[in-house]
Design a protein around this motif. Sequence first.
Motif, PDB file in Angstrom:
ATOM      1  N   TYR A  74       4.943  -4.701  13.127  1.00 21.80           N
ATOM      2  CA  TYR A  74       3.605  -5.229  12.235  1.00 21.80           C
ATOM      3  C   TYR A  74       2.904  -3.618  12.108  1.00 21.80           C
ATOM      4  N   LEU A  75       3.555  -2.056  13.269  1.00 24.10           N
ATOM      5  CA  LEU A  75       2.348  -1.106  12.746  1.00 24.10           C
ATOM      6  C   LEU A  75       3.089  -0.655  11.629  1.00 24.10           C
ATOM      7  N   LEU A  76       5.528  -0.991  11.457  1.00 24.59           N
ATOM      8  CA  LEU A  76       5.442  -0.170  10.680  1.00 24.59           C
ATOM      9  C   LEU A  76       6.068  -0.978   8.809  1.00 24.59           C
ATOM     10  N   VAL A  77       5.909  -2.291   9.467  1.00 23.04           N
ATOM     11  CA  VAL A  77       5.687  -2.980   7.766  1.00 23.04           C
ATOM     12  C   VAL A  77       4.106  -2.980   7.067  1.00 23.04           C
ATOM     13  N   GLY A  78       3.309  -3.266   8.181  1.00 20.37           N
ATOM     14  CA  GLY A  78       1.393  -3.411   7.434  1.00 20.37           C
ATOM     15  C   GLY A  78       1.045  -1.729   6.873  1.00 20.37           C
ATOM     16  N   GLY A  79       1.805   0.147   8.257  1.00 21.23           N
ATOM     17  CA  GLY A  79       1.207   0.642   8.422  1.00 21.23           C
ATOM     18  C   GLY A  79       2.012   1.180   6.312  1.00 21.23           C
ATOM     19  N   THR A  80       3.206   0.693   6.027  1.00 15.77           N
ATOM     20  CA  THR A  80       3.487   1.191   4.798  1.00 15.77           C
ATOM     21  C   THR A  80       2.293   0.417   4.174  1.00 15.77           C
ATOM     22  N   GLY A  81       2.757  -0.298   3.928  1.00 17.27           N
ATOM     23  CA  GLY A  81       2.021  -1.972   2.995  1.00 17.27           C
ATOM     24  C   GLY A  81       0.665  -0.911   3.441  1.00 17.27           C
ATOM     25  N   ILE A  82      -0.167  -0.434   3.895  1.00 18.60           N
ATOM     26  CA  ILE A  82      -1.871  -0.032   3.618  1.00 18.60           C
ATOM     27  C   ILE A  82      -1.659   1.562   2.912  1.00 18.60           C
ATOM     28  N   ALA A  83       0.072   2.584   2.716  1.00 18.21           N
ATOM     29  CA  ALA A  83      -0.395   3.837   2.780  1.00 18.21           C
ATOM     30  C   ALA A  83       0.250   2.961   1.358  1.00 18.21           C
ATOM     31  N   LEU A  84       1.145   2.552   1.307  1.00 18.60           N
ATOM     32  CA  LEU A  84       0.849   2.386  -0.810  1.00 18.60           C
ATOM     33  C   LEU A  84      -0.140   1.573  -1.659  1.00 18.60           C
ATOM     34  N   SER A  85      -0.785   0.729  -0.802  1.00 19.73           N
ATOM     35  CA  SER A  85      -2.892   0.440  -1.154  1.00 19.73           C
ATOM     36  C   SER A  85      -3.194   2.252  -0.953  1.00 19.73           C
ATOM     37  N   LEU A  86      -2.960   2.547  -0.350  1.00 22.27           N
ATOM     38  CA  LEU A  86      -4.023   3.741  -0.710  1.00 22.27           C
ATOM     39  C   LEU A  86      -3.356   4.518  -2.322  1.00 22.27           C
ATOM     40  N   LEU A  87      -2.141   4.543  -2.352  1.00 23.28           N
ATOM     41  CA  LEU A  87      -1.321   5.313  -3.364  1.00 23.28           C
ATOM     42  C   LEU A  87      -1.966   4.318  -5.122  1.00 23.28           C
ATOM     43  N   LEU A 101      -4.755   5.737  -5.447  1.00 21.61           N
ATOM     44  CA  LEU A 101      -5.129   6.832  -6.440  1.00 21.61           C
ATOM     45  C   LEU A 101      -4.609   6.918  -7.291  1.00 21.61           C
ATOM     46  N   CYS A 102      -3.897   5.677  -7.752  1.00 21.19           N
ATOM     47  CA  CYS A 102      -3.883   6.021  -9.331  1.00 21.19           C
ATOM     48  C   CYS A 102      -4.711   5.166  -9.814  1.00 21.19           C
ATOM     49  N   SER A 136      -6.937   4.684 -18.088  1.00 18.75           N
ATOM     50  CA  SER A 136      -5.295   4.555 -19.017  1.00 18.75           C
ATOM     51  C   SER A 136      -4.786   3.649 -18.387  1.00 18.75           C
ATOM     52  N   ARG A 137      -4.001   2.827 -19.076  1.00 19.99           N
ATOM     53  CA  ARG A 137      -3.163   1.972 -18.865  1.00 19.99           C
ATOM     54  C   ARG A 137      -2.241   1.690 -18.460  1.00 19.99           C
ATOM     55  N   PRO A 138      -1.025   2.474 -18.344  1.00 20.53           N
ATOM     56  CA  PRO A 138       0.061   3.249 -17.848  1.00 20.53           C
ATOM     57  C   PRO A 138      -0.679   3.417 -16.691  1.00 20.53           C
ATOM     58  N   TRP A 139      -1.406   3.074 -16.034  1.00 22.42           N
ATOM     59  CA  TRP A 139      -1.818   4.188 -14.368  1.00 22.42           C
ATOM     60  C   TRP A 139      -2.137   3.306 -14.008  1.00 22.42           C
ATOM     61  N   VAL A 140      -2.715   2.756 -14.543  1.00 23.64           N
ATOM     62  CA  VAL A 140      -3.746   1.212 -14.280  1.00 23.64           C
ATOM     63  C   VAL A 140      -2.492  -0.051 -13.870  1.00 23.64           C
ATOM     64  N   LEU A 141      -1.799   0.011 -15.143  1.00 22.67           N
ATOM     65  CA  LEU A 141      -0.565  -0.683 -14.472  1.00 22.67           C
ATOM     66  C   LEU A 141       0.397  -0.183 -12.863  1.00 22.67           C
ATOM     67  N   ILE A 142       0.109   0.767 -13.106  1.00 20.06           N
ATOM     68  CA  ILE A 142       1.388   1.332 -11.235  1.00 20.06           C
ATOM     69  C   ILE A 142       0.265   1.252 -10.506  1.00 20.06           C
ATOM     70  N   ALA A 143      -0.843   1.699 -10.891  1.00 20.54           N
ATOM     71  CA  ALA A 143      -1.629   0.411  -9.662  1.00 20.54           C
ATOM     72  C   ALA A 143      -1.712  -1.056  -9.751  1.00 20.54           C
TER      73      ALA A 143
END
Lengths: 480, 213
Positions: free
Chosen positions: A149-162, A165-166, A193-200
Amino acid sequence: MIALLLILVPLVAAALAAAWPDSRTRPWLLPGAGLIHFVLAWWLFFNPPVVEAGAWLGFDPLARAVLPVVSLLFLVCACYGVTYLRIRSERPNRTFVAALLAVLGLLSAGHQARHLGLLWIFTEAVTLAAVPLLHFNGTPRAFEATWKYLLVGGTGIALSLLGSLCLGYASLYGGGDGQLTFVALMAQGGGLSRPWVLIAWVLLLVGYGTKMGLAPMHTWKPDAYGEAPAIVGAILAGGVTSVAFTALLRVRAVVGAAGSGAVADHTLMAIGLFSMLVAALFLLGTRDYKRMLAYSSVEHMGILTLGASLGRAGVAAALFHVWSNGLTKGSLFLSAGNIRRAAGSPSMDAVRGMSVLTPRSAAIFVTGMFAVTACPPFGPFFSEIKVLRAALETGHWVATAMFLSCLLLAFFGITRVVFGIVDGRPNHAAKAGSKRFVETVGVIAPPFFLLVLSLWLGLFTPHIITDAWAAAVAQLFSTP
Amino acid sequence: MNHAHLNLLIGLAMGLNLLALGTSRLPLLIRAMSAQGVILGVMPTLMERPDWRVLLVAAATIGGKGLFIPGMLRRAMRTVQIDRELEPLIGFVPSILLGAGGTIAALALTPMLPLLPEHANSLLVPGALATVLTGLILLIGRTKAISQACGYLILENGIYLFGLLLIQAMPLMVEAGVLLDLTVGVFILGIIVDRIQRAFDSLDTRKLTALHE
């Protein structure tokens, strides 16, 4: 002010629970804080406050459309929790009670967060607060589940922070002044900015999708739900996932305002249908009835996501489904928890004849099964019909066909497991175990009550609740 | 913005990524991660007009990523007395090749992204992408709980690098959230590492296989 109390009351109760000296009376803090939270949440539901446009936190229409049911679910689970923790008096409950109350407070905060960064902080905090709940049982299997849970959930939460930021950079690139409230981002709209919105969008969908348990990021879910106490499963499935879902709805509104709504809807639909398919296939294979509930939860998260991709009518249907799924799933988790305690095993290979050993829990479990597989006249039937209608009205024939076939496969999978454990003649070990477990009012009334609520919601959906869903849809699709 | 110095530091951080991918020794991995944390902490002070908020972020980063967390990981390593050799799922050479390929791809990809003029000549975006990728490779490719925690922290470092783009425009609390999460996250990871040890007498997450379909 009252909206802030929704967050503060549970958090203060959590601190109180951590300091409370007596393990026997500590669990009463759960229904105590739950009741105050319930009264506050429903008072706000009937008297919605005016939220300032620039406010970072507030009981806005979207929070009003979801938070009351989370509060209701928590209160019922808290009542069950008192009895449960009395049965499990051999385990220390200080961390458990404190963490559960903290989860309620942070959930309320997450639902009310109107700021991109704040929303992320609360989602992260909920993830961490749920960790002690998962390893309550202290077995090696529970630790394994917690680690995943920590490993998968932690990675997910890290990506949502990224992703957050985008989205922030999209605003900055478009000349934004650093305001990251959802209102400000939607007002910037096409200026983002559209490209950044899509990445985000991709990163946030993966990140919050992990928290929701959408396939293929669902891998933590069967382990966590399978090993955690039933009450934790009910609150994770009905409460924590709903925060991630409303987070996605809020972000989707920004992406829509930026002019990329069609792309967002396509990805939501694809990931929703994929989750339903994966869940249906695993439901056909699983032999563990608590893991079955986890896969069923993945399936229903898929339905929510599919609904969210279908425009206004679809989002309203999805909000309806948040309510009906939360209540029904809660009833199923709690009755499955009773069966698990009496039977001593989570596997259908070892458990049979529970209709003889725990007749009341088995009856609720079977009825709940029909409710969750969308048999009328329970809540999920009506909410799924609404999703279906939204899909047909928007002309998504292939999606409709896939949706219906996945529901059918899931029905086969779930009935196979449920009747496998309910039917037949109980074995000797289970007979001995069930003597230790008595079906008292404390463990039967909560799941029964949730089931009745699910029925009531399906048959007599009150106008004020449908209006709340409509108001939330209006908020999400507003064009400033 | 002091581009030359900043880019030098980002280049160093990217070099540490490759070191982290290539090392077979756990103490060296922790040291690389800790050095990266200190370098990351210095960066905000090189950016334009460091005010107290920026300095606070810098201090907290150096203290957290550079000292406190590596210290906790070392302590965890000592208390559980694990074997210091890393057992990789993805070998060291393939890891380095993947990491290097990812770094080159990040450098090639960045010019295609729309960047503000003041960020166009900076290595922040490719550095962030390469570091996130390194973190993911370590998360997937290493089997020991402590090295997975290191991978997670390097992933967070990459996100922090990206966050530096927004340090002027974004309120402090978003950044505070990052640091809070980091500390608390590893704190809990530490407890779990401890518990896994007691439950399995090993830190090998490959043995966590009781739960499967």
